[in-house]
Scaffold this motif. Structure first.
Motif, mmCIF file in Angstrom:
data_model
loop_
_atom_site.group_PDB
_atom_site.id
_atom_site.type_symbol
_atom_site.label_atom_id
_atom_site.label_comp_id
_atom_site.label_asym_id
_atom_site.label_seq_id
_atom_site.Cartn_x
_atom_site.Cartn_y
_atom_site.Cartn_z
ATOM 1 N N THR A 73 -3.054 4.869 -1.113
ATOM 2 C CA THR A 73 -3.871 5.289 0.037
ATOM 3 C C THR A 73 -4.691 6.531 -0.313
ATOM 4 O OG1 THR A 73 -2.191 4.431 1.518
ATOM 5 C CG2 THR A 73 -3.766 5.968 2.480
ATOM 6 N N VAL A 74 -4.017 7.515 -0.907
ATOM 7 C CA VAL A 74 -4.704 8.759 -1.286
ATOM 8 C C VAL A 74 -5.782 8.459 -2.329
ATOM 9 C CG1 VAL A 74 -4.381 10.977 -2.462
ATOM 10 C CG2 VAL A 74 -2.751 10.242 -0.712
ATOM 11 N N GLU A 96 0.860 -1.181 0.000
ATOM 12 C CA GLU A 96 0.000 0.000 0.000
ATOM 13 C C GLU A 96 0.901 1.237 0.000
ATOM 14 O OE1 GLU A 96 -3.268 0.002 -0.234
ATOM 15 O OE2 GLU A 96 -3.901 1.978 0.444
ATOM 16 N N ARG A 142 -7.449 5.666 -2.886
ATOM 17 C CA ARG A 142 -8.569 4.948 -2.285
ATOM 18 C C ARG A 142 -9.484 5.918 -1.529
ATOM 19 N NH1 ARG A 142 -7.529 -0.528 -2.091
ATOM 20 N NH2 ARG A 142 -5.303 -0.367 -1.742
ATOM 21 N N ARG A 143 -8.848 6.817 -0.763
ATOM 22 C CA ARG A 143 -9.635 7.790 0.018
ATOM 23 C C ARG A 143 -10.460 8.685 -0.885
ATOM 24 N NH1 ARG A 143 -5.028 9.402 3.976
ATOM 25 N NH2 ARG A 143 -5.081 7.622 5.375
ATOM 26 N N ALA A 144 -9.952 8.959 -2.097
ATOM 27 C CA ALA A 144 -10.667 9.849 -3.023
ATOM 28 C C ALA A 144 -11.716 9.089 -3.835
ATOM 29 C CB ALA A 144 -9.666 10.529 -3.951
#
Ligand code: ATR
Length: 282
Positions: free
Chosen positions: A234-235, A229, A237-239
């Protein structure tokens, strides 16, 4: 495992090679299918590559994978090259023919696209532009895969613009070089973003990239798998984007070689992923 005179041999040549996960990966499939085969790590120094490849037939090898730093250097030592290997300019899979000749192929493009298809089944190459960060060796395989998959446009962003321009000129197709400073805007309306640089790898700085311009639901892939990851994933997925990690590319690129050498079409499964990841220092 008992190795006899009948055991089919294969392996991976690298320098160093101890870190390679390929022996574990192929070893899993050999055991799963009950094949009388062995897949060995082969430490080969750069100066010894031509001799080591030339000795494969007499040593009873069905073939080998090649990893850093041998992928480009091997081109000169093989009897035949696949069209894909020629376009990518690198070989990762060598098969020994019944007549002792050495055939070079590159399965990284196949591994890349299979990983995207498995991780993002709804992604369609034709649906929109793709953006690739990086223009090094790994980028060439990704670009060939995306051209062949039918992307309408591939924007190639690289810190050193000249390298992106060389890649664009050599591969042709719907490629365009983009300045590093323009990388955020280059994501405008893209349906796929791929990071092929070393940024985001363990020990390297993260890739600084504003994903704001990416199309909704776009697929974001990092070909790095250590860590699995990355900060970019990570960024993403969050978006709300579809994040695809890089491990599957390693697993899928191994399939054609295994099939050619051992005669069985292997599968990439969740259990295989877990097995390959579960190796301290591997
Ligand atoms: P590989 O074969 O793994 O692709 P490579 O050929 O050395 O390795 O390519 C590394 C890629 O990461 C290149 O696109 C490189 O950009 P340059 O061509 O400008 O060197 C990119 N890269 C590495 N470190 C970088 C950094 N700090 N910032 C931006 N790009 C970087």
């Amino acid at each position: 495992m008992t190795v006899t005179g009948h055991t089919t041999r294969a392996g991976v040549m690298g320098w160093p090679v101890a870190h390679s996960r390929s022996p574990r990966l192929h070893g899993y499939w050999l055991a799963l299918h009950g094949i009388d085969g062995a897949y060995l790590p082969l430490a080969v120094a750069p100066d010894d590559l031509a001799d080591a490849l030339g000795a494969l037939p007499e040593r009873g090898f069905a073939g080998v994978n090649l990893t850093v730093p041998h992928k480009e250097a091997a081109l000169a030592s093989l009897d035949t090259l696949s069209e894909t290997a020629r376009r990518i300019g690198a070989v990762n899979t060598v098969t020994v023919g019944t007549d002792g000749t050495l055939a070079g192929d590159n399965t990284d493009a196949f591994g890349f696209i299979e990983n995207i298809r498995a991780g993002a089944p709804t992604w369609s190459a034709a649906a929109g532009p793709a953006v690739m960060i990086g223009a090094g060796g790994a980028a060439r395989a990704v670009a060939v895969a995306l051209i062949d998959a039918g992307v309408p446009e591939l924007r190639v962003v690289n810190r050193t613009r000249a390298r992106a321009e060389t890649l664009v000129a050599e591969l042709g197709g719907p490629l365009a070089a983009v300045d590093w400073a323009d990388r955020h805007g280059a994501l405008d309306g893209a349906t796929l973003l791929v990071n092929t640089t070393t940024l985001g790898m363990t020990g390297a700085p993260p890739l600084e990239l504003d994903l704001g311009a990416l199309g909704p639901g776009a697929v974001v892939n990092d070909i790095v798998y250590a860590p699995l990851e990355t900060p970019l994933l990570t960024v993403a997925r969050r978006a709300g984007h579809v994040a695809v990690d890089g491990l599957g590319m390693l697993l899928h690129q191994a399939r054609p070689g295994f099939a050619a050498w051992f005669g069985v079409e292997p599968e990439v499964t969740a259990e295989l992923r877990a097995f390959v990841l579960d190796e301290p220092g591997g």
